[in-house]
Design an enzyme around this catalytic site. Structure first.
Site, PDB file in Angstrom:
ATOM      1  N   GLU A 249       0.887  -1.184   0.000  1.00  0.00           N
ATOM      2  CA  GLU A 249       0.000   0.000   0.000  1.00  0.00           C
ATOM      3  C   GLU A 249       0.908   1.212   0.000  1.00  0.00           C
ATOM      4  O   GLU A 249       1.521   1.524   1.015  1.00  0.00           O
ATOM      5  CB  GLU A 249      -0.878   0.017   1.261  1.00  0.00           C
ATOM      6  CG  GLU A 249      -1.691  -1.249   1.515  1.00  0.00           C
ATOM      7  CD  GLU A 249      -2.949  -1.321   0.677  1.00  0.00           C
ATOM      8  OE1 GLU A 249      -3.157  -0.422  -0.161  1.00  0.00           O
ATOM      9  OE2 GLU A 249      -3.696  -2.294   0.825  1.00  0.00           O
TER      10      GLU A 249
ATOM     11  N   CYS B 257      -2.713   9.268   2.646  1.00  0.00           N
ATOM     12  CA  CYS B 257      -2.408   8.688   1.332  1.00  0.00           C
ATOM     13  C   CYS B 257      -3.555   8.887   0.350  1.00  0.00           C
ATOM     14  O   CYS B 257      -3.341   8.983  -0.845  1.00  0.00           O
ATOM     15  CB  CYS B 257      -2.080   7.210   1.465  1.00  0.00           C
ATOM     16  SG  CYS B 257      -3.405   6.254   2.193  1.00  0.00           S
TER      17      CYS B 257
HETATM   18  P1  NAD Z   1       8.241   4.956   4.863  1.00  0.00           P
HETATM   19  O1  NAD Z   1       8.241   4.154   3.630  1.00  0.00           O
HETATM   20  O2  NAD Z   1       9.368   5.881   5.114  1.00  0.00           O
HETATM   21  O3  NAD Z   1       8.188   4.003   6.150  1.00  0.00           O
HETATM   22  C1  NAD Z   1       7.164   3.065   6.366  1.00  0.00           C
HETATM   23  C2  NAD Z   1       7.678   1.947   7.252  1.00  0.00           C
HETATM   24  O4  NAD Z   1       8.688   1.234   6.554  1.00  0.00           O
HETATM   25  C3  NAD Z   1       8.317   2.417   8.553  1.00  0.00           C
HETATM   26  O5  NAD Z   1       7.963   1.530   9.591  1.00  0.00           O
HETATM   27  C4  NAD Z   1       9.799   2.325   8.259  1.00  0.00           C
HETATM   28  O6  NAD Z   1      10.578   2.141   9.403  1.00  0.00           O
HETATM   29  C5  NAD Z   1       9.838   1.084   7.376  1.00  0.00           C
HETATM   30  N1  NAD Z   1      11.011   0.975   6.499  1.00  0.00           N
HETATM   31  C6  NAD Z   1      11.756   1.968   5.968  1.00  0.00           C
HETATM   32  N2  NAD Z   1      12.761   1.448   5.216  1.00  0.00           N
HETATM   33  C7  NAD Z   1      12.618   0.093   5.267  1.00  0.00           C
HETATM   34  C8  NAD Z   1      13.342  -0.992   4.695  1.00  0.00           C
HETATM   35  N3  NAD Z   1      14.395  -0.793   3.909  1.00  0.00           N
HETATM   36  N4  NAD Z   1      12.923  -2.244   4.952  1.00  0.00           N
HETATM   37  C9  NAD Z   1      11.840  -2.464   5.738  1.00  0.00           C
HETATM   38  N5  NAD Z   1      11.126  -1.472   6.321  1.00  0.00           N
HETATM   39  C10 NAD Z   1      11.511  -0.208   6.083  1.00  0.00           C
HETATM   40  O7  NAD Z   1       6.841   5.721   4.888  1.00  0.00           O
HETATM   41  P2  NAD Z   1       6.360   6.824   5.914  1.00  0.00           P
HETATM   42  O8  NAD Z   1       7.091   8.102   5.642  1.00  0.00           O
HETATM   43  O9  NAD Z   1       6.366   6.239   7.296  1.00  0.00           O
HETATM   44  O10 NAD Z   1       4.810   6.995   5.489  1.00  0.00           O
HETATM   45  C11 NAD Z   1       4.353   7.858   4.510  1.00  0.00           C
HETATM   46  C12 NAD Z   1       4.060   7.105   3.219  1.00  0.00           C
HETATM   47  O11 NAD Z   1       3.099   6.084   3.454  1.00  0.00           O
HETATM   48  C13 NAD Z   1       3.429   7.990   2.142  1.00  0.00           C
HETATM   49  O12 NAD Z   1       4.039   7.728   0.903  1.00  0.00           O
HETATM   50  C14 NAD Z   1       1.980   7.528   2.107  1.00  0.00           C
HETATM   51  O13 NAD Z   1       1.307   7.714   0.883  1.00  0.00           O
HETATM   52  C15 NAD Z   1       2.114   6.079   2.430  1.00  0.00           C
HETATM   53  N6  NAD Z   1       0.834   5.545   2.905  1.00  0.00           N
HETATM   54  C16 NAD Z   1       0.118   4.741   2.063  1.00  0.00           C
HETATM   55  C17 NAD Z   1      -1.108   4.239   2.462  1.00  0.00           C
HETATM   56  C18 NAD Z   1      -1.919   3.341   1.545  1.00  0.00           C
HETATM   57  O14 NAD Z   1      -2.827   2.695   2.031  1.00  0.00           O
HETATM   58  N7  NAD Z   1      -1.630   3.282   0.256  1.00  0.00           N
HETATM   59  C19 NAD Z   1      -1.605   4.564   3.737  1.00  0.00           C
HETATM   60  C20 NAD Z   1      -0.853   5.393   4.560  1.00  0.00           C
HETATM   61  C21 NAD Z   1       0.375   5.879   4.140  1.00  0.00           C
END
Ligand code: NAD
Length: 494
Positions: free
Chosen positions: A253, A287
């Site tokens: 997502e 999002c």
């Molecule tokens: P992010 O990708 O920076 O982090 C999300 C999670 O992934 C965190 O727990 C982080 O620690 C982990 N992570 C980071 N690097 C990783 C790796 N290499 N391996 C495994 N895990 C890792 O996202 P964010 O800044 O926390 O959230 C914002 C983003 O989330 C926006 O792009 C938003 O659109 C998206 N989002 C999407 C939805 C949806 O349903 N499509 C819903 C909410 C948020």
């Protein structure tokens, strides 16, 4: 300002709160003043190893063997307990995310609803039978898969975590949650609820820490079979690369740059309410936000003026004030990132007509005025990249075809919103939009049975209702011979 609680959070592995193997910690903050709220352990590969062992053991010997009705009862209890602790959970969520309390309360309600919904589904999940002739009885059952890594972002922590945990457990899997490093508080509170509901040790585990370390270790671990990830598109790509050599099943997502298309025959009052809500609720860190509003030429100036009149009256302030509509952004780093997009928008020629900076009367905290740009054009950075803050840009279109082209001219494809009284036109446009979810004459109202997810760079797969069960279960087909079918007889020749 609400007083600070200093909390030293721990991992939760095999039914116990434990420190990190390297004893390292880092701070999480209150977005309203950037004071330290507490510390979380910086999870290591060793911590992940322990959690995977515990989750695998619980999968084999406890959870997948428990009768479905019992699993479902525990999930119903979790639902009940979340509702009972609603005020505490909403308080913590607001304290840690900066999202106004009137909005976090709704999210906690949804978190509870997630458990109720999937508790019900667990009981109703059906298999399939394939009647043939009198030679075979064939049937297929959904079986749980094993250990899932659930990796979540910071924008609506508990709601998104439970959206994954509930179907994962309902289907009979066990899990390890890796909450976002900026917003770890509510996940640890959920543990207490799980324990009170009688969830066996090891079924639900938490490993905190930096995504690139503990998250990456989880994704790479051969003992983890499923990865449900919500976050940025680039992180999703990295996770897919990292899990490739252990052939993980993914649900992704990801980000969005969603359009609201307002035709001149729309109910403009309703469209206005919805567009404003979808752009600025959850502090714009959403999002499914309609961060671009495409307006038909005939009503362009009128609708921009209507937007301006409302945006300037959005109540910004202390997220604990019941009247507040827009709180502080989650972290100073994120504030800087959103501000950078605003500066780029100005530089590239979009017209800033409201906001764009810190409000005068807020000297501390990550407050940003609700921001409105007009005259955005395809190709401008603020019209194609996800900003994930309270920033809305208006764009003009002349006809249906142009509205569709502008909408589709981004890499993302999560949601879209169409505003018109001509239902035939609305459906025609909806069919041509390249995205996963579309609302006609409505803001985002979720029915938990429908498939949730995005197209293009916004995601892979769908969650929600039976779609979640498709992800969290493996179909197992069982062919039962009734003893009458002919078996080829190799090796009987001379
Ligand atoms: P992010 O990708 O920076 O982090 C999300 C999670 O992934 C965190 O727990 C982080 O620690 C982990 N992570 C980071 N690097 C990783 C790796 N290499 N391996 C495994 N895990 C890792 O996202 P964010 O800044 O926390 O959230 C914002 C983003 O989330 C926006 O792009 C938003 O659109 C998206 N989002 C999407 C939805 C949806 O349903 N499509 C819903 C909410 C948020």
């Amino acid at each position: 300002m609400t007083s600070v609680i200093l909390e030293n959070l721990k991992h939760y592995i095999n039914g116990k709160f434990v420190e990190s193997s390297n004893k390292e910690q880092f701070a999480f903050l209150n977005p309203a003043n950037n004071e330290v709220l507490g510390y979380i352990p910086s999870g290591t590969k060793e911590d992940v190893e322990k959690a995977v062992i515990a989750a695998n053991r619980a999968f084999k010997y406890a959870w997948s063997e428990i009768p479905v009705s019992k699993r479902s009862d525990i999930l119903y209890d979790i639902h009940r307990l979340i509702l009972k602790k609603m005020n505490d959970l909403a308080y913590i969520e607001t304290l840690n995310t900066g999202i106004p309390i009137s909005q976090t309360r709704n999210q906690i309600e949804r978190a509870a609803e997630n458990f109720k919904f999937f508790a019900e589904m667990a009981n109703k999940a059906l298999g399939e039978a394939y009647p043939l002739d009198d030679k075979f009885i064939n049937y297929a059952i959904r079986s749980p898969i094993g250990v899932a890594a659930l990796i979540t972002p910071w924008n609506t922590p508990l709601m998104l975590e439970t959206w994954k945990i509930a179907p994962c457990l309902a289907a009979g899997n066990t899990c390890i949650l890796k909450p976002a490093e900026w917003t770890p508080m509510s996940a640890n509170k959920l543990v207490l609820i799980m324990e009170e509901a009688g969830l066996p040790d090891g079924v639900f585990n938490i490993v905190h820490g930096i995504g690139e370390i503990s998250g990456a270790a989880l994704v790479a671990h051969p003992g983890v079979r499923l990865v449900s990830f919500t976050g940025e598109t680039t992180t999703g790509m990295e996770i897919m690369r990292n899990g490739a050599s252990t052939l993980k099943r993914y649900s992704m997502e990801l980000g969005g740059k969603n359009p609201a298309i307002v035709f001149s025959d729309a109910d403009l009052k309703k469209a206005l309410d919805a567009v404003i809500f979808m752009a600025y609720s959850l502090n714009g860190e959403r999002c499914t936000s309609n961060s671009r509003v495409l307006i038909e030429e005939k009503i362009y100036d009128q609708f921009v003026e209507m937007l301006f009149e409302r945006v300037r009256k959005i109540k910004i302030g202390d997220p604990f004030n019941e009247q507040t509509e827009l709180g502080p952004l989650v972290r100073p780093e994120h504030w800087e990132r959103v501000k950078k997009y605003i500066d780029i928008g100005i530089k590239e020629g979009a017209k800033l007509i409201y906001g764009g900076d810190r409000p005068n009367n807020f000297k501390q905290g990550n407050y940003l005025m609700p921001t409105l740009f007009k005259d955005g054009e395809t190709g401008m950075t603020i019209c194609k990249e996800e900003i994930f803050g309270p920033v809305l840009v208006t764009m003009k279109f002349r006809n249906e075809e142009e509205a569709i082209n502008i909408s589709n001219d981004v890499i993302y494809g999560l949601t879209a919103y169409i505003w018109t009284k001509d239902i035939e036109k609305a459906n025609r446009v909806a069919r041509k939009l390249e995205c996963g979810m579309i609302w006609i004459n409505s803001h985002n109202v979720r029915d938990l049975r429908t498939p949730f997810g995005g197209a293009k760079y916004s995601g892979i797969g769908r969650e929600g209702g039976t779609f979640s069960f498709d992800f969290y279960t493996e179909w197992k087909t069982i062919h039962v011979s009734l003893g009458k079918h002919k078996i080829p007889t190799f090796g009987l020749g001379e």
